[in-house]
Design a protein around this motif. Structure first.
Motif, short mmCIF file in Angstrom:
data_model
loop_
_atom_site.label_atom_id
_atom_site.label_comp_id
_atom_site.label_asym_id
_atom_site.label_seq_id
_atom_site.Cartn_x
_atom_site.Cartn_y
_atom_site.Cartn_z
N GLY A 66 2.35 6.91 2.00
CA GLY A 66 3.23 7.04 0.84
C GLY A 66 3.82 5.69 0.43
N ALA A 67 4.26 4.91 1.42
CA ALA A 67 4.83 3.59 1.13
C ALA A 67 3.76 2.64 0.58
CB ALA A 67 5.46 3.01 2.39
N MET A 68 2.56 2.70 1.15
CA MET A 68 1.48 1.84 0.65
C MET A 68 1.10 2.21 -0.78
SD MET A 68 -0.90 1.54 4.07
CE MET A 68 -2.31 1.00 3.16
N LEU A 69 1.08 3.50 -1.08
CA LEU A 69 0.76 3.92 -2.45
C LEU A 69 1.86 3.50 -3.42
CD1 LEU A 69 -0.81 7.39 -1.71
CD2 LEU A 69 -1.98 5.41 -2.69
N ASP A 70 3.11 3.54 -2.96
CA ASP A 70 4.22 3.10 -3.80
C ASP A 70 4.07 1.62 -4.14
OD1 ASP A 70 6.65 3.27 -5.20
OD2 ASP A 70 7.77 2.63 -3.44
N TRP A 71 3.61 0.84 -3.20
CA TRP A 71 3.37 -0.59 -3.44
C TRP A 71 2.14 -0.76 -4.33
CZ3 TRP A 71 -0.40 -3.75 -0.49
CH2 TRP A 71 -0.32 -5.09 -0.81
N LEU A 72 1.10 0.04 -4.07
CA LEU A 72 -0.15 -0.10 -4.80
C LEU A 72 -0.01 0.27 -6.28
CD1 LEU A 72 -3.15 -0.78 -4.52
CD2 LEU A 72 -3.57 1.64 -4.03
N ASP A 73 0.86 1.23 -6.61
CA ASP A 73 1.01 1.59 -8.03
C ASP A 73 1.55 0.41 -8.83
OD1 ASP A 73 3.73 1.66 -7.40
OD2 ASP A 73 3.99 3.76 -7.92
N GLY A 74 2.52 -0.28 -8.29
CA GLY A 74 3.06 -1.46 -8.98
C GLY A 74 2.07 -2.60 -9.02
N THR A 93 10.99 8.01 -10.89
CA THR A 93 11.15 9.45 -10.66
C THR A 93 10.36 9.89 -9.42
OG1 THR A 93 11.46 9.81 -13.02
CG2 THR A 93 10.89 11.74 -11.69
N CYS A 94 9.14 9.41 -9.30
CA CYS A 94 8.33 9.75 -8.13
C CYS A 94 8.94 9.19 -6.85
CB CYS A 94 6.90 9.24 -8.30
SG CYS A 94 5.94 10.18 -9.49
N ASP A 95 9.52 7.99 -6.93
CA ASP A 95 10.18 7.42 -5.75
C ASP A 95 11.36 8.28 -5.31
OD1 ASP A 95 8.41 5.33 -5.79
OD2 ASP A 95 9.83 3.87 -6.62
N ARG A 96 12.21 8.69 -6.26
CA ARG A 96 13.36 9.52 -5.89
C ARG A 96 12.91 10.89 -5.36
NH1 ARG A 96 14.67 5.11 -7.53
NH2 ARG A 96 13.86 4.79 -5.46
N LEU A 97 11.87 11.45 -5.96
CA LEU A 97 11.34 12.73 -5.50
C LEU A 97 10.76 12.60 -4.09
CD1 LEU A 97 10.93 15.65 -6.38
CD2 LEU A 97 8.76 14.97 -7.39
N SER A 98 10.04 11.53 -3.84
CA SER A 98 9.50 11.28 -2.50
C SER A 98 10.63 11.14 -1.49
CB SER A 98 8.66 10.00 -2.49
OG SER A 98 7.48 10.18 -3.22
N GLU A 99 11.64 10.39 -1.85
CA GLU A 99 12.79 10.22 -0.94
C GLU A 99 13.46 11.56 -0.67
OE1 GLU A 99 13.71 5.75 -2.67
OE2 GLU A 99 15.11 7.38 -3.12
N PHE A 100 13.56 12.38 -1.69
CA PHE A 100 14.16 13.71 -1.52
C PHE A 100 13.37 14.53 -0.51
CE2 PHE A 100 14.34 18.20 -2.82
CZ PHE A 100 15.69 18.44 -2.58
N PHE A 101 12.04 14.58 -0.65
CA PHE A 101 11.20 15.35 0.29
C PHE A 101 11.33 14.81 1.71
CE2 PHE A 101 8.25 16.54 -3.39
CZ PHE A 101 8.88 17.76 -3.56
N ILE A 102 11.34 13.51 1.85
CA ILE A 102 11.44 12.91 3.18
C ILE A 102 12.80 13.23 3.81
CG2 ILE A 102 11.60 10.70 4.39
CD1 ILE A 102 9.50 9.65 2.31
N LYS A 130 17.64 -3.43 -15.80
CA LYS A 130 17.41 -4.22 -14.59
C LYS A 130 17.11 -3.26 -13.47
CE LYS A 130 18.82 -8.67 -15.08
NZ LYS A 130 18.00 -9.79 -14.81
N GLN A 131 16.07 -3.51 -12.70
CA GLN A 131 15.73 -2.64 -11.59
C GLN A 131 16.62 -3.01 -10.41
OE1 GLN A 131 11.60 -2.44 -10.77
NE2 GLN A 131 11.85 -0.94 -9.15
N ILE A 132 17.55 -2.11 -10.07
CA ILE A 132 18.52 -2.43 -9.02
C ILE A 132 18.53 -1.39 -7.90
CG2 ILE A 132 20.05 -3.85 -10.42
CD1 ILE A 132 21.76 -1.39 -10.91
N THR A 133 17.48 -0.62 -7.76
CA THR A 133 17.42 0.34 -6.66
C THR A 133 17.06 -0.39 -5.37
OG1 THR A 133 15.11 0.83 -7.13
CG2 THR A 133 16.76 2.27 -8.14
N PHE A 134 17.27 0.29 -4.24
CA PHE A 134 16.89 -0.32 -2.98
C PHE A 134 15.78 0.51 -2.34
CE2 PHE A 134 20.45 2.44 -2.07
CZ PHE A 134 20.14 3.03 -0.87
N PRO A 135 15.00 -0.09 -1.45
CA PRO A 135 13.80 0.58 -0.91
C PRO A 135 14.13 1.60 0.18
CG PRO A 135 14.00 -1.59 0.04
CD PRO A 135 15.12 -1.46 -0.98
#
Length: 150
Positions: A66-74, A93-102, A130-135
């Protein structure tokens, strides 16, 4: 146009992506890659809550993919100049949804509050451009590695 990264994040990303951007990547829609990363997070949730005897290594593998795919999309979006505001919204949105499931798999504190904080930062990012979220996914991956794998 999609939000700009903070300066130190942009410099870090430029350094990390310098060589991978030279690799021959398939020209796949980055949004599709984002959706597939959500599937791996959902698989993590299902496997982690199962009674499988090997659930720790399988769950960890799902987190890594999941983390590799998150990097690969960008990476794909940057390599093929597919970055857009819509793509940023889908990715976020997919990042927040993934975090929610995890995070559903673990205790309420502190993960739920970190998820809410990241969701708030996503919302602020939208208005500030500005993208200010954290990983959070990577933070959780490191936590999982230390607590369950090592």
């Amino acid at each position: 146009m999609h939000p700009q990264r903070l300066n130190f994040v942009a410099k870090y990303r430029e350094y990390v992506d310098r060589y991978p951007l030279r690799l021959p990547l398939f020209k796949i829609d980055p949004n599709l890659i984002s959706f597939i990363s959500v599937v791996f997070s959902l698989l993590f949730l299902i496997i982690w809550q199962s009674d499988l005897p090997q659930k720790i290594p399988i769950s960890f593998t799902c987190l890594i993919f999941g983390a590799m795919l998150d990097w690969l999309d960008g990476l794909t979006a940057r390599k093929y100049h597919l970055a857009s505001e819509k793509g940023w919204v889908v990715d976020t949105t997919c990042d927040r949804l993934s975090e929610f499931f995890i995070i559903l798999s673990f205790s309420f504190f502190p993960w739920f509050y970190l998820l809410l904080w990241n969701a708030l930062l996503s919302w602020i990012s939208w208005f500030a451009k500005k993208q200010i979220t954290f990983p959070l996914r990577l933070i959780f991956l490191i936590y999982f590695l230390i607590k369950f794998v090592l």
